[in-house]
Write an enzyme that holds these catalytic residues in place. Structure first.
Site, PDB file in Angstrom:
ATOM      1  N   ARG A 253       0.625  -1.191   0.003  1.00  0.00           N
ATOM      2  CA  ARG A 253      -0.037   0.087   0.146  1.00  0.00           C
ATOM      3  C   ARG A 253       0.889   1.205   0.203  1.00  0.00           C
ATOM      4  O   ARG A 253       1.854   1.550   0.716  1.00  0.00           O
ATOM      5  CB  ARG A 253      -0.708   0.054   1.287  1.00  0.00           C
ATOM      6  N   GLU A 281      -2.923   6.960  -4.946  1.00  0.00           N
ATOM      7  CA  GLU A 281      -3.020   5.582  -5.680  1.00  0.00           C
ATOM      8  C   GLU A 281      -2.483   6.080  -7.093  1.00  0.00           C
ATOM      9  O   GLU A 281      -1.693   5.447  -7.714  1.00  0.00           O
ATOM     10  CB  GLU A 281      -4.177   5.170  -5.852  1.00  0.00           C
ATOM     11  N   HIS A 300      -0.181  -0.764 -10.453  1.00  0.00           N
ATOM     12  CA  HIS A 300      -0.951  -1.587  -9.371  1.00  0.00           C
ATOM     13  C   HIS A 300      -1.136  -2.980 -10.167  1.00  0.00           C
ATOM     14  O   HIS A 300      -2.328  -3.337 -10.181  1.00  0.00           O
ATOM     15  CB  HIS A 300      -2.107  -0.874  -9.100  1.00  0.00           C
TER      16      HIS A 300
END
Length: 342
Positions: A253, A281, A300
């Site tokens: 994360r 993100e 990701h």
């Protein structure tokens, strides 16, 4: 082989996820297996538990087969599913949809987290080995010079023999990374405040505090959950303690790292990074991390994608089949473990 104590029973099951996710998870073979193990209509995919069009199906559902995009299972949602007994998640974390109301209701929950851990660990190991070999640096030099370059000169002191890798978090992924690194001539340090000493010995790692890990590691790879106490585990001081030329690998994360502090270190050229997750993100378009030669930035992708999704689907179908046989889940989710898991 069917359970000896009762015949197999196909549980009435509803799919709850985004429709594109259902299409990605289920190829023809997986769809055929789904309807073999469950009493379900695979064309019915629920994205809103309050949708009147699916009220009758939810009222009859004994099992939910969930994926990315499943709405939260709030008290109100559960009231629409009086017969619901179990939730099987065809992905990793269930924190986005499993609520306290699920545990209060006494639901059983399983996930495909173990299946999803495998590609993340594989990505991580590739990043660690590439970091030791100084692949980002050598590729940049070769691209810029476009002629023969001396491998000895361009690698310099790089290489993977005897390097120290610091693993933060003995999660499923962290443990799998340790296992995959075992054949290599690497020294593994591990930080996890919940890891018993005998378990560290079994894993073949040296347990250390985070300051020691930062100070001694050529590569630091993060596999801790996102919790209030894990925010900025790698803060400015710990990043500053990393040796010159060290690499930070983050597939966990983004919030585990102080982005501003890491950016300063990367812009200076002192550290390197392989980042599959960031905080935020999606970095602002003006972030220097997109263009720095010592940074590999991916959106990701370490987790299950492409044909790897099939592994998660079949792992979840295995669990649904166990439920239908009256057997315990192989990979159950427990409420007490969620407090310190991803």
């Amino acid at each position: 082989m069917r359970s000896a104590h009762r015949p197999y029973r196909r549980p009435r099951t509803v799919l709850a996820m985004d429709l594109p996710v259902r299409r990605a998870l289920f190829d023809d073979a997986a769809l055929a297996r789904l309807v073999a193990v469950a009493d379900t209509d695979p064309s019915c995919v629920v994205g809103d538990f309050a949708d009147p069009a699916v009220a009758d199906r939810l009222a009859e559902a004994e099992a939910l087969f969930t994926g990315w995009g499943c709405p939260p299972l709030t008290t109100g949602a559960l009231e629409r599913m009086p017969r619901l007994r179990t939730v099987v998640h065809a992905a990793g974390s269930v924190k986005h949809h499993i609520t306290d109301a699920c545990w209060q209701r006494g639901l059983t929950v399983a996930s495909a987290a173990q299946a999803n851990a495998l590609p993340v660990a594989e990505y991580t190991v590739a990043a660690i080995l590439f970091a030791g070999k100084r692949v980002l640096h050598t590729a940049r030099v070769y691209r810029e010079q476009r002629r023969w370059v001396s491998p000895i000169d361009v690698i310099g002191s790089g290489g993977n023999y005897g390097r120290t890798v610091g693993v933060v978090g003995a999660s499923r992924i962290g443990r799998r990374v340790v296992e995959l690194l075992r054949p290599y001539d690497l020294r593994i340090l591990l930080h996890d405040p919940y890891l018993p000493a005998d378990e560290a010995e079994r894993l073949g790692v040296r347990p250390v505090d985070l300051e020691t890990l930062a100070r001694c590691s050529d590569v630091v790879t993060l596999h801790a959950p996102e919790l209030p106490e894990t925010r900025h585990l790698l803060d400015r001081a710990r990043l500053g303690a990393l040796p010159d030329g060290a690499t930070v690998v983050n597939t966990a994360r983004g919030s585990l790292v102080d982005t501003a502090a890491l950016t300063d270190e990367l812009v200076s050229g002192r550290l390197n990074a392989v980042l599959d997750v960031t905080d935020p993100e999606v970095l602002p378009a003006g972030s220097p991390l997109y263009d720095l030669p010592n940074v590999l930035l991916t959106p990701h992708v370490a987790g299950s994608l492409g044909n790897e999704l099939g592994r998660m689907t079949h792992a979840a179908l295995d669990e649904l089949e166990r439920y239908g046989r009256g057997l315990p889940f192989a990979d159950p989710v427990h409420p007490e473990a969620l407090a310190r898991s991803a």
